[in-house]
Design a protein around this motif. Structure first.
Motif, PDB file in Angstrom:
ATOM      1  N   GLY A 182       0.774  -1.238   0.000  1.00 18.90           N
ATOM      2  CA  GLY A 182       0.000   0.000   0.000  1.00 18.90           C
ATOM      3  C   GLY A 182       0.800   1.279   0.000  1.00 18.90           C
ATOM      4  O   GLY A 182       0.261   2.359   0.251  1.00 18.90           O
ATOM      5  N   MET A 183       2.083   1.197  -0.288  1.00 18.49           N
ATOM      6  CA  MET A 183       2.886   2.419  -0.352  1.00 18.49           C
ATOM      7  C   MET A 183       2.646   3.145  -1.671  1.00 18.49           C
ATOM      8  O   MET A 183       2.184   2.560  -2.650  1.00 18.49           O
ATOM      9  N   VAL A 184       2.988   4.420  -1.677  1.00 18.94           N
ATOM     10  CA  VAL A 184       2.858   5.257  -2.864  1.00 18.94           C
ATOM     11  C   VAL A 184       4.260   5.492  -3.419  1.00 18.94           C
ATOM     12  O   VAL A 184       5.165   5.903  -2.689  1.00 18.94           O
ATOM     13  N   VAL A 185       4.441   5.220  -4.706  1.00 12.50           N
ATOM     14  CA  VAL A 185       5.746   5.372  -5.351  1.00 12.50           C
ATOM     15  C   VAL A 185       5.684   6.591  -6.270  1.00 12.50           C
ATOM     16  O   VAL A 185       4.983   6.573  -7.284  1.00 12.50           O
ATOM     17  N   PRO A 186       6.402   7.662  -5.923  1.00 14.73           N
ATOM     18  CA  PRO A 186       6.323   8.900  -6.698  1.00 14.73           C
ATOM     19  C   PRO A 186       7.332   8.957  -7.852  1.00 14.73           C
ATOM     20  O   PRO A 186       8.381   9.566  -7.755  1.00 14.73           O
ATOM     21  N   GLY A 187       7.012   8.292  -8.925  1.00 14.89           N
ATOM     22  CA  GLY A 187       7.888   8.363 -10.090  1.00 14.89           C
ATOM     23  C   GLY A 187       8.620   7.074 -10.360  1.00 14.89           C
ATOM     24  O   GLY A 187       8.424   6.052  -9.715  1.00 14.89           O
ATOM     25  N   PHE A 188       9.493   7.159 -11.363  1.00 15.43           N
ATOM     26  CA  PHE A 188      10.221   5.996 -11.844  1.00 15.43           C
ATOM     27  C   PHE A 188      11.301   5.587 -10.846  1.00 15.43           C
ATOM     28  O   PHE A 188      11.953   6.436 -10.250  1.00 15.43           O
ATOM     29  N   PRO A 189      11.492   4.279 -10.638  1.00 12.43           N
ATOM     30  CA  PRO A 189      12.540   3.837  -9.710  1.00 12.43           C
ATOM     31  C   PRO A 189      13.934   4.148 -10.257  1.00 12.43           C
ATOM     32  O   PRO A 189      14.100   4.514 -11.415  1.00 12.43           O
ATOM     33  N   VAL A 190      14.924   3.962  -9.409  1.00 10.24           N
ATOM     34  CA  VAL A 190      16.301   4.340  -9.720  1.00 10.24           C
ATOM     35  C   VAL A 190      17.103   3.120 -10.161  1.00 10.24           C
ATOM     36  O   VAL A 190      17.113   2.103  -9.479  1.00 10.24           O
ATOM     37  N   LYS A 243      30.005   7.250 -12.748  1.00  3.55           N
ATOM     38  CA  LYS A 243      30.139   7.541 -14.186  1.00  3.55           C
ATOM     39  C   LYS A 243      28.793   7.521 -14.909  1.00  3.55           C
ATOM     40  O   LYS A 243      28.697   7.956 -16.040  1.00  3.55           O
ATOM     41  N   ASP A 244      27.766   6.988 -14.260  1.00  2.00           N
ATOM     42  CA  ASP A 244      26.439   6.899 -14.867  1.00  2.00           C
ATOM     43  C   ASP A 244      25.645   8.165 -14.527  1.00  2.00           C
ATOM     44  O   ASP A 244      24.892   8.211 -13.561  1.00  2.00           O
ATOM     45  N   GLU A 245      25.803   9.179 -15.349  1.00  5.76           N
ATOM     46  CA  GLU A 245      25.157  10.464 -15.080  1.00  5.76           C
ATOM     47  C   GLU A 245      23.637  10.355 -15.044  1.00  5.76           C
ATOM     48  O   GLU A 245      22.978  10.996 -14.230  1.00  5.76           O
ATOM     49  N   GLU A 246      23.079   9.533 -15.927  1.00 10.14           N
ATOM     50  CA  GLU A 246      21.626   9.371 -15.938  1.00 10.14           C
ATOM     51  C   GLU A 246      21.148   8.689 -14.659  1.00 10.14           C
ATOM     52  O   GLU A 246      20.135   9.076 -14.073  1.00 10.14           O
ATOM     53  N   GLY A 247      21.861   7.675 -14.211  1.00 13.53           N
ATOM     54  CA  GLY A 247      21.497   6.985 -12.974  1.00 13.53           C
ATOM     55  C   GLY A 247      21.566   7.907 -11.767  1.00 13.53           C
ATOM     56  O   GLY A 247      20.671   7.907 -10.917  1.00 13.53           O
ATOM     57  N   ILE A 248      22.622   8.707 -11.694  1.00 15.75           N
ATOM     58  CA  ILE A 248      22.759   9.674 -10.596  1.00 15.75           C
ATOM     59  C   ILE A 248      21.629  10.693 -10.672  1.00 15.75           C
ATOM     60  O   ILE A 248      21.031  11.069  -9.659  1.00 15.75           O
ATOM     61  N   GLY A 249      21.310  11.138 -11.902  1.00 10.80           N
ATOM     62  CA  GLY A 249      20.208  12.089 -12.088  1.00 10.80           C
ATOM     63  C   GLY A 249      18.882  11.510 -11.629  1.00 10.80           C
ATOM     64  O   GLY A 249      18.069  12.195 -10.984  1.00 10.80           O
ATOM     65  N   ARG A 250      18.660  10.230 -11.928  1.00  7.51           N
ATOM     66  CA  ARG A 250      17.416   9.582 -11.489  1.00  7.51           C
ATOM     67  C   ARG A 250      17.365   9.482  -9.962  1.00  7.51           C
ATOM     68  O   ARG A 250      16.299   9.643  -9.359  1.00  7.51           O
TER      69      ARG A 250
END
Length: 194
Positions: A146-154, A166-173
């Motif tokens: 029953g938790m609420v997940v606000p957006g895409f996981p990391v 080195k993973d800029e997109e991963g750090i950004g997420r």
């Protein structure tokens, strides 16, 4: 003050999973939210035996009290937000993370939904394959309880400790996920919803 607790299923205390969680924590702390990291990986975590004693006892705990799971359950109950993190081990979460989510999930269901409407997020560190499945395993726990997940996981990519930097997109997420959690917690606080 709101609090978010993260459970790191990696046996590497300062590995890529922890680094990603750290970026999320940075954003949360910038918003005045308290954070706590619980190292689950490399600890003794027994798997669920489906004994159903949690449904008989209804005391908010697993009947097995010889590892850290009941302490983790207490921390989930006390916090407003929960982050689950795991590296990919043989295309899924680590054994410690699986034991935690199985037992904490059963205890939640047995006690009327202990984590309902808390804010949850999943984070995984991957070298190549299994990232989606690993996130899916943790997301199923968050959503089923029953938790609420606000957006895409990391999801962060890296093999050796620190490679995820080195993973800029991963750090950004990770940073974006931290901001999303903070945003939703502030809305909940304003609305007075628990």
């Amino acid at each position: 003050m709101a609090k978010v607790v993260a459970f790191n299923g990696s046996p590497r205390k300062d590995g890529n999973t922890s680094i990603l969680i750290g970026h999320m924590f940075e954003e949360l702390e910038n918003e005045g939210i308290e954070t706590e990291l619980v190292q689950v990986g490399k600890k003794k975590v027994r798997g669920c035996t489906a004994c159903m004693k949690c449904f008989e006892n209804k005391d908010g705990h697993c009947v097995f009290d010889d590892d850290i799971v009941n302490s983790c359950i207490d921390k989930m109950v006390e916090a407003e937000g929960v982050i689950l993190g795991s590296p990919v081990y043989f295309l899924d979460v680590t054994a410690e993370m699986k034991g935690l989510i199985d037992r904490a999930g059963f205890v939640s269901m047995a006690n009327g939904g202990l984590y309902r409407r808390k804010v949850g997020m999943a984070v995984a560190a991957v070298r190549r394959s299994g990232g989606s499945r690993t996130l899916d395993t943790m997301l199923h726990f968050l959503l089923a309880t029953g938790m609420v997940v606000p957006g895409f996981p990391v999801l962060g990519v890296g093999r050796e400790i620190g490679d995820v930097h080195k993973d800029e997109e991963g750090i950004g997420r990770a940073r974006d996920a931290g901001k999303n959690i903070a945003w939703l917690l502030k809305i909940k606080e304003t609305a007075g919803d628990s």
